[in-house]
Design a protein around this motif. Structure first.
Motif, PDB file in Angstrom:
ATOM      1  N   PRO A 178       0.752  -1.052  -0.023  1.00 11.04           N
ATOM      2  CA  PRO A 178      -0.132  -0.082  -0.117  1.00 11.04           C
ATOM      3  C   PRO A 178       1.035   0.989  -0.160  1.00 11.04           C
ATOM      4  CG  PRO A 178      -0.198  -1.084   2.261  1.00 11.04           C
ATOM      5  CD  PRO A 178       0.239  -1.799   1.256  1.00 11.04           C
ATOM      6  N   GLY A 179       2.577   1.076  -0.199  1.00  9.30           N
ATOM      7  CA  GLY A 179       2.803   2.437   0.405  1.00  9.30           C
ATOM      8  C   GLY A 179       3.398   2.681  -1.543  1.00  9.30           C
ATOM      9  N   ALA A 180       3.040   1.796  -1.954  1.00  8.72           N
ATOM     10  CA  ALA A 180       4.122   1.697  -3.866  1.00  8.72           C
ATOM     11  C   ALA A 180       3.170   3.339  -3.530  1.00  8.72           C
ATOM     12  CB  ALA A 180       3.079   0.781  -4.258  1.00  8.72           C
ATOM     13  N   ALA A 181       4.712   4.456  -4.731  1.00  8.10           N
ATOM     14  CA  ALA A 181       4.866   5.674  -4.632  1.00  8.10           C
ATOM     15  C   ALA A 181       3.124   6.111  -5.996  1.00  8.10           C
ATOM     16  CB  ALA A 181       5.904   6.293  -5.138  1.00  8.10           C
ATOM     17  N   ALA A 182       3.421   4.992  -6.336  1.00  9.02           N
ATOM     18  CA  ALA A 182       2.579   5.336  -7.351  1.00  9.02           C
ATOM     19  C   ALA A 182       0.729   5.674  -6.760  1.00  9.02           C
ATOM     20  CB  ALA A 182       2.415   4.115  -8.639  1.00  9.02           C
ATOM     21  N   LEU A 183       0.681   4.873  -5.796  1.00  8.70           N
ATOM     22  CA  LEU A 183      -0.841   4.443  -4.961  1.00  8.70           C
ATOM     23  C   LEU A 183      -1.089   5.777  -3.972  1.00  8.70           C
ATOM     24  CD1 LEU A 183      -0.974   0.899  -4.417  1.00  8.70           C
ATOM     25  CD2 LEU A 183      -1.289   2.046  -5.978  1.00  8.70           C
ATOM     26  N   LYS A 184       0.308   6.336  -3.473  1.00  7.01           N
ATOM     27  CA  LYS A 184      -0.279   8.214  -2.796  1.00  7.01           C
ATOM     28  C   LYS A 184      -0.800   7.980  -3.242  1.00  7.01           C
ATOM     29  CE  LYS A 184       2.853  11.437  -1.476  1.00  7.01           C
ATOM     30  NZ  LYS A 184       2.639  12.369  -1.288  1.00  7.01           N
ATOM     31  N   PRO A 185      -1.986   9.046  -2.175  1.00  3.65           N
ATOM     32  CA  PRO A 185      -3.372   9.857  -2.356  1.00  3.65           C
ATOM     33  C   PRO A 185      -2.778  11.395  -2.584  1.00  3.65           C
ATOM     34  CG  PRO A 185      -3.424   8.413  -0.497  1.00  3.65           C
ATOM     35  CD  PRO A 185      -2.277   9.240  -0.813  1.00  3.65           C
ATOM     36  N   LEU A 186      -3.243  11.736  -3.370  1.00  5.94           N
ATOM     37  CA  LEU A 186      -2.881  13.343  -4.163  1.00  5.94           C
ATOM     38  C   LEU A 186      -4.521  14.387  -3.431  1.00  5.94           C
ATOM     39  CD1 LEU A 186      -1.506  12.666  -7.628  1.00  5.94           C
ATOM     40  CD2 LEU A 186       0.156  12.415  -5.890  1.00  5.94           C
ATOM     41  N   ALA A 187      -5.255  14.220  -3.254  1.00  9.71           N
ATOM     42  CA  ALA A 187      -5.909  14.802  -2.704  1.00  9.71           C
ATOM     43  C   ALA A 187      -7.329  14.307  -1.960  1.00  9.71           C
ATOM     44  CB  ALA A 187      -6.828  15.456  -3.866  1.00  9.71           C
ATOM     45  N   HIS A 188      -7.987  14.893  -1.104  1.00  2.00           N
ATOM     46  CA  HIS A 188      -8.927  14.596  -0.312  1.00  2.00           C
ATOM     47  C   HIS A 188     -10.702  15.344   0.415  1.00  2.00           C
ATOM     48  CE1 HIS A 188      -9.758  13.162   3.884  1.00  2.00           C
ATOM     49  NE2 HIS A 188     -10.955  13.926   4.253  1.00  2.00           N
ATOM     50  N   SER A 189     -10.984  13.807  -0.608  1.00  6.64           N
ATOM     51  CA  SER A 189     -13.073  14.304  -1.211  1.00  6.64           C
ATOM     52  C   SER A 189     -13.452  14.060   0.151  1.00  6.64           C
ATOM     53  CB  SER A 189     -13.125  13.363  -1.946  1.00  6.64           C
ATOM     54  OG  SER A 189     -12.285  13.178  -3.099  1.00  6.64           O
ATOM     55  N   TYR A 190     -14.683  15.261   0.126  1.00  4.52           N
ATOM     56  CA  TYR A 190     -15.473  15.197   2.116  1.00  4.52           C
ATOM     57  C   TYR A 190     -14.346  15.509   2.541  1.00  4.52           C
ATOM     58  CZ  TYR A 190     -18.846  13.279  -2.031  1.00  4.52           C
ATOM     59  OH  TYR A 190     -19.453  13.545  -3.126  1.00  4.52           O
ATOM     60  N   ARG A 191     -13.826  16.517   2.555  1.00  2.00           N
ATOM     61  CA  ARG A 191     -13.004  17.051   3.878  1.00  2.00           C
ATOM     62  C   ARG A 191     -13.969  17.366   4.814  1.00  2.00           C
ATOM     63  NH1 ARG A 191      -8.027  18.199   4.685  1.00  2.00           N
ATOM     64  NH2 ARG A 191      -7.473  18.029   2.462  1.00  2.00           N
ATOM     65  N   GLY A 192     -14.970  17.834   4.688  1.00  2.00           N
ATOM     66  CA  GLY A 192     -16.374  18.069   5.432  1.00  2.00           C
ATOM     67  C   GLY A 192     -16.899  17.257   6.618  1.00  2.00           C
ATOM     68  N   GLY A 193     -17.015  15.890   5.671  1.00  2.00           N
ATOM     69  CA  GLY A 193     -17.167  14.796   6.031  1.00  2.00           C
ATOM     70  C   GLY A 193     -16.755  14.141   7.520  1.00  2.00           C
ATOM     71  N   ARG A 194     -15.367  15.125   7.665  1.00  2.00           N
ATOM     72  CA  ARG A 194     -14.912  14.497   9.025  1.00  2.00           C
ATOM     73  C   ARG A 194     -15.150  15.345  10.137  1.00  2.00           C
ATOM     74  NH1 ARG A 194     -11.096  18.383   9.397  1.00  2.00           N
ATOM     75  NH2 ARG A 194      -9.762  19.159   7.571  1.00  2.00           N
ATOM     76  N   PRO A 195     -15.142  14.256  11.533  1.00  2.00           N
ATOM     77  CA  PRO A 195     -15.701  15.178  12.885  1.00  2.00           C
ATOM     78  C   PRO A 195     -14.257  16.371  12.360  1.00  2.00           C
ATOM     79  CG  PRO A 195     -15.041  12.454  12.522  1.00  2.00           C
ATOM     80  CD  PRO A 195     -14.784  12.955  11.294  1.00  2.00           C
ATOM     81  N   ARG A 196     -13.900  17.644  13.628  1.00  2.38           N
ATOM     82  CA  ARG A 196     -13.539  18.271  13.660  1.00  2.38           C
ATOM     83  C   ARG A 196     -11.998  18.057  13.681  1.00  2.38           C
ATOM     84  NH1 ARG A 196     -16.169  23.647  15.502  1.00  2.38           N
ATOM     85  NH2 ARG A 196     -17.949  23.917  13.792  1.00  2.38           N
ATOM     86  N   TRP A 197     -12.022  17.392  14.934  1.00  4.80           N
ATOM     87  CA  TRP A 197     -11.050  16.507  15.290  1.00  4.80           C
ATOM     88  C   TRP A 197      -9.753  15.783  14.198  1.00  4.80           C
ATOM     89  CZ3 TRP A 197     -10.780  11.728  15.858  1.00  4.80           C
ATOM     90  CH2 TRP A 197     -12.353  10.699  15.709  1.00  4.80           C
ATOM     91  N   TRP A 198     -10.493  15.362  13.539  1.00  4.28           N
ATOM     92  CA  TRP A 198      -9.702  14.236  12.780  1.00  4.28           C
ATOM     93  C   TRP A 198      -9.115  14.734  11.258  1.00  4.28           C
ATOM     94  CZ3 TRP A 198      -7.707   9.926  12.893  1.00  4.28           C
ATOM     95  CH2 TRP A 198      -7.526   9.012  11.656  1.00  4.28           C
ATOM     96  N   CYS A 199      -7.340  14.683  11.486  1.00  8.74           N
ATOM     97  CA  CYS A 199      -7.028  15.778  10.068  1.00  8.74           C
ATOM     98  C   CYS A 199      -6.444  15.318   9.540  1.00  8.74           C
ATOM     99  CB  CYS A 199      -4.962  16.338  11.211  1.00  8.74           C
ATOM    100  SG  CYS A 199      -4.632  17.014  10.300  1.00  8.74           S
ATOM    101  N   VAL A 200      -6.594  14.726   8.130  1.00  9.13           N
ATOM    102  CA  VAL A 200      -6.026  14.406   7.014  1.00  9.13           C
ATOM    103  C   VAL A 200      -4.685  15.511   6.696  1.00  9.13           C
ATOM    104  CG1 VAL A 200      -6.821  13.055   4.789  1.00  9.13           C
ATOM    105  CG2 VAL A 200      -8.085  13.220   6.914  1.00  9.13           C
ATOM    106  N   GLU A 201      -3.959  15.568   5.836  1.00 11.35           N
ATOM    107  CA  GLU A 201      -2.598  16.142   5.425  1.00 11.35           C
ATOM    108  C   GLU A 201      -2.944  14.994   4.396  1.00 11.35           C
ATOM    109  OE1 GLU A 201       0.984  18.373   6.290  1.00 11.35           O
ATOM    110  OE2 GLU A 201      -0.573  18.071   7.695  1.00 11.35           O
ATOM    111  N   ILE A 202      -2.559  15.700   3.308  1.00 18.71           N
ATOM    112  CA  ILE A 202      -2.367  15.413   1.681  1.00 18.71           C
ATOM    113  C   ILE A 202      -0.678  16.045   1.734  1.00 18.71           C
ATOM    114  CG2 ILE A 202      -2.067  14.790  -0.603  1.00 18.71           C
ATOM    115  CD1 ILE A 202      -4.404  13.252   1.307  1.00 18.71           C
ATOM    116  N   ALA A 203       0.382  15.495   2.050  1.00 17.07           N
ATOM    117  CA  ALA A 203       1.696  16.035   1.914  1.00 17.07           C
ATOM    118  C   ALA A 203       2.086  16.082   0.890  1.00 17.07           C
ATOM    119  CB  ALA A 203       3.431  15.359   3.058  1.00 17.07           C
ATOM    120  N   PRO A 204       3.110  16.993   0.134  1.00 21.03           N
ATOM    121  CA  PRO A 204       3.733  17.199  -0.817  1.00 21.03           C
ATOM    122  C   PRO A 204       4.395  15.642  -2.168  1.00 21.03           C
ATOM    123  CG  PRO A 204       4.155  18.915   0.112  1.00 21.03           C
ATOM    124  CD  PRO A 204       3.724  17.694   0.984  1.00 21.03           C
TER     125      PRO A 204
END
Length: 129
Positions: free
Chosen positions: A103-129
């Motif tokens: 799952p850590g293969a470079a080609a599979l790395k997430p590039l964006a986050h959808s529906y950010r507003g659906g997560r609780p305020r305390w849940w942080c999702v950060e997509i690193a460059p």
């Protein structure tokens, strides 16, 4: 001629296995309510492949599906219940990254986050460059 990349993976019990060949499309995370219910997680990591590029290779064959919307069915193992992804009518197969053997293969790395507003305020999702 360029060599195609093949990504393999499967469910918890190993009954459902897959090989996805070619470039991964739209690697992203999602926090929508449907993804949360389907996976039991606040955020799911996904990657898409054309349906013709995904081959179900395990002894269980193709996963079971549940029609979850007008355009998609959620895929899971009927034996162990593992979430595998979504099989869209498009025809696209979206696989959850946690089911990949690497799952850590470079080609599979997430590039964006959808529906950010659906997560609780305390849940942080950060997509690193």
């Amino acid at each position: 001629m360029a060599r195609s990349t093949t990504h393999s993976g499967g469910c918890l019990c190993g009954d459902i296995r897959f090989e996805a060949t070619g470039p991964a499309a739209r690697p992203h995370t999602c926090s929508c309510a449907m993804c949360q219910r389907h996976s039991g997680a606040l955020t799911v990591c996904w990657v898409e492949f054309p349906a013709a590029a995904v081959c179900w290779t395990g002894p269980g064959g193709a996963p079971a599906t549940y029609r979850s919307s007008a355009a998609s069915s959620r895929a899971f193992c009927p034996r162990c219940g593992s979430t595998l992804g979504a099989i869209d009518d498009a025809p696209i197969v979206a696989l959850v990254l946690g089911t990949f053997d690497r799952p850590g293969a470079a080609a599979l790395k997430p590039l964006a986050h959808s529906y950010r507003g659906g997560r609780p305020r305390w849940w942080c999702v950060e997509i690193a460059p």
